[in-house]
Write an enzyme that holds these catalytic residues in place. Structure first.
Site, PDB file in Angstrom:
ATOM      1  N   HIS A   1       8.722   3.295   9.003  1.00 55.10           N
ATOM      2  CA  HIS A   1       8.330   2.291  10.565  1.00 55.10           C
ATOM      3  C   HIS A   1       7.447   2.833  10.376  1.00 55.10           C
ATOM      4  O   HIS A   1       7.012   4.361  10.971  1.00 55.10           O
ATOM      5  CB  HIS A   1       9.443   2.989  10.981  1.00 55.10           C
ATOM      6  CG  HIS A   1       9.037   1.725  12.741  1.00 55.10           C
ATOM      7  ND1 HIS A   1       9.641   0.049  11.949  1.00 55.10           N
ATOM      8  CD2 HIS A   1       9.026   2.360  13.382  1.00 55.10           C
ATOM      9  CE1 HIS A   1       9.617  -0.136  13.298  1.00 55.10           C
ATOM     10  NE2 HIS A   1       9.048   0.829  14.226  1.00 55.10           N
TER      11      HIS A   1
ATOM     12  N   ASN B   1      13.765   4.351   4.127  1.00 58.90           N
ATOM     13  CA  ASN B   1      12.845   3.195   4.923  1.00 58.90           C
ATOM     14  C   ASN B   1      11.027   4.115   5.914  1.00 58.90           C
ATOM     15  O   ASN B   1      11.678   5.297   6.361  1.00 58.90           O
ATOM     16  CB  ASN B   1      12.967   2.350   6.469  1.00 58.90           C
ATOM     17  CG  ASN B   1      12.452   1.378   6.561  1.00 58.90           C
ATOM     18  OD1 ASN B   1      11.990   0.954   6.211  1.00 58.90           O
ATOM     19  ND2 ASN B   1      12.575   1.248   7.870  1.00 58.90           N
TER      20      ASN B   1
ATOM     21  N   SER C   1       0.593  -0.879   0.115  1.00 59.54           N
ATOM     22  CA  SER C   1      -0.077   0.010  -0.089  1.00 59.54           C
ATOM     23  C   SER C   1       0.523   0.904  -0.103  1.00 59.54           C
ATOM     24  O   SER C   1       0.217   2.235  -0.749  1.00 59.54           O
ATOM     25  CB  SER C   1      -1.288  -0.077   0.848  1.00 59.54           C
ATOM     26  OG  SER C   1      -0.414  -0.143   2.053  1.00 59.54           O
TER      27      SER C   1
END
Ligand code: GRF
Length: 204
Positions: free
Chosen positions: A113, A111, A15
């Site tokens: 998180h 990244n 997503s």
């Protein structure tokens, strides 16, 4: 600044990759996804990539379940380079990348998180925030360094924890913010208008 040439690594639903595709298609992000790699052969992220005509492939990481073996990492670097990738986007990639990838793409591995780092690194961070009794949870997009879920923070968004939240409802609201945060962070990188000073990413 030149258009970002992205390589996306994922393991699941994709997503977040979808939010990046949507931002590119809407003209909100100056980037192109050159390749999508997944370590799970039937991961939905691969299906999403195919639907948008984005080159994608399965990255065989066997025999390990959570580690990225050296051979797989070198294979990954080769594929990314051959695809002309200049920025690596980890989008729900459930393996820890190691130094070879970080050395191949210094300062260009990003990244996302699902927590307000440095609180709650690791897995199921939204559950950790609930168990801790936090009133705020959230999401962090950060540069990847040699640690786990560490590295200079580019964008964070807070999500209020509700009295009646379950792990599922909290995670769902965090994901809504993820889908805003990743394109926003990549736009900052695309603009080139940032610099890293120690742990701080100075924007503008
Ligand atoms: C997201 O919650 C992200 O923060 C975490 O893994 C999940 C990936 O979701 N790193 P999706 O595959 O992008 O839907």
């Amino acid at each position: 600044m030149a258009k970002l040439q992205l390589g996306v690594l994922g393991s699941g639903s994709g997503s977040n990759m979808q939010s990046i595709v949507d931002a590119i298609e809407a003209g909100r992000l100056d980037a192109e996804i050159k390749v999508v790699l997944a370590d799970v052969p039937d991961a939905k992220i691969l299906e999403r990539a195919r639907r948008h005509g984005i080159p994608c492939q399965f990255l065989d990481c066997s025999p390990w379940k959570t580690k990225l073996a050296d051979a797989a990492e070198l294979d990954c670097i080769r594929i990314l380079r051959e695809a002309g990738v200049d920025t690596v986007v980890l989008a729900g990639f459930m393996r820890i990348v190691k130094s070879a990838l970080l050395e191949a793409y210094p300062g260009r591995v990003i990244n996302i998180h699902p927590a307000l780092l440095p609180a709650f690194p690791g897995i199921r961070s939204w559950q950790q925030a609930l168990d801790y009794g936090c009133k705020l949870a959230g999401v962090t997009v950060h540069f990847v360094d040699a640690g786990t879920d560490s590295g200079p923070i580019i964008v964070q968004k807070a999500v209020e924890v509700r009295e009646d939240d379950t792990p599922e409802t909290l995670h769902a609201r965090i994901q809504v913010q993820e889908h805003l945060a990743y394109p926003e962070a990549l736009s900052i990188i695309a603009s080139g208008r940032y610099r890293i000073e120690g742990r701080r990413v100075r924007i503008g």
